[in-house]
Motif scaffolding. Sequence first.
Motif, PDB file in Angstrom:
ATOM      1  N   VAL A 100      11.564  55.092 -10.450  1.00 17.25           N
ATOM      2  CA  VAL A 100      11.921  53.674 -10.556  1.00 17.25           C
ATOM      3  C   VAL A 100      10.990  52.972 -11.536  1.00 17.25           C
ATOM      4  O   VAL A 100      11.427  52.191 -12.390  1.00 17.25           O
ATOM      5  N   ASN A 148       9.314  50.015  -7.146  1.00 16.65           N
ATOM      6  CA  ASN A 148      10.502  50.098  -6.299  1.00 16.65           C
ATOM      7  C   ASN A 148      10.404  49.062  -5.185  1.00 16.65           C
ATOM      8  O   ASN A 148       9.310  48.644  -4.785  1.00 16.65           O
ATOM      9  N   ARG A 149      11.556  48.641  -4.701  1.00 15.39           N
ATOM     10  CA  ARG A 149      11.636  47.532  -3.745  1.00 15.39           C
ATOM     11  C   ARG A 149      10.906  47.842  -2.442  1.00 15.39           C
ATOM     12  O   ARG A 149      10.913  48.967  -1.959  1.00 15.39           O
TER      13      ARG A 149
END
Length: 346
Positions: free
Chosen positions: A272, A258-259
């Motif tokens: 994610v 995930n970002r």
Amino acid sequence: MDKSGAASYVYAKACGMLGKAYVGKNAVKLFNAKSLSDLWALIFTEPVPVVPEMLLANQIEYEAVKRFVSQYSHLLENYTSPDSFPVELLRRYEIENLKVFAASLSMGETKAPRIVDIGNYSVLDYSGWPDLSKITKDSPFEWYNAVPRIAERQKLDYALDLQEIKNLWSALNHVSDGTKDVLVDFFREIYSIKNLLWALRLRVYYNFKKEAVEENLFYVGDAPSKSDPICAYAYEILDWDLDSFPVWSKWRFAEYLNRHEEGEVWSIAPMVVEQNFRYFEAAKTKKLFHQYPMTDVTLVMFFRIKQQELDCIRAATERLRLNADKNEAMYVAGVKPDALEHDIER
């Protein structure tokens, strides 16, 4: 027909069926359906059953699985003696049937539950209901011969899943058309990733410590270990700080994280990571299907791609039943229309 003739016919038939499958960009059609009746009409040619919405949702999912099992069985039947690995893939449905039977009996139910029949490939005797020992007699699951207590079911479900994985691993040794190494590599990768994701979920959602996670991993050897063919990915991350992006940024799968935004609190998000792995598998199966035509790889990748379709059908059905957001449902199903046209390689 001989094996080469059967393989050519199976590849052609599989190509035709996959061309119509609701995967990749084509899966978006499922999520554009306005009602469960519309969804039924999109997937099936038979008239929409006149049943309540809840029952129709269940019927869509059940009939989709039945249709797939029929399609896959018909492909197998073209071989006089198919290799054991493609046949063993169907055992997933036998195991689910056995879990359902055991659950029903442990709850004191007297009516036999609905199952997915795999026909001539079945090793269970469903006419033995309600005697579990008769159902499993002379099968690889003969050890499961008594109705479990409710508290025992999770442990026994794990034992069944573990047996399935070990049987598949063993069957890989009997692939006879020169694609054994391809399938071993694919199986090792996919089940290593499953173990990894399972370990992440146990750590993040259930706060399991290392020892508890190890006890719940799947393996193909004698016990879970770092050296087991499908355990290495999971063992690698058992001690990692779940909230440290610098640690995870060096991971072999860092691109699936995930970002991370500079200055913001970050924790790994298993969902994610799982979705990104789904995109990877979708592209990988499609590529291998065409890369190794007229081999066991054709059957195995057909099986995996159609499983992706079933995931999409389930998600689309649930979206309509719960009136959920379309984009969220597509995300859960692993549908990424703008990316699945490209092969993803590592």
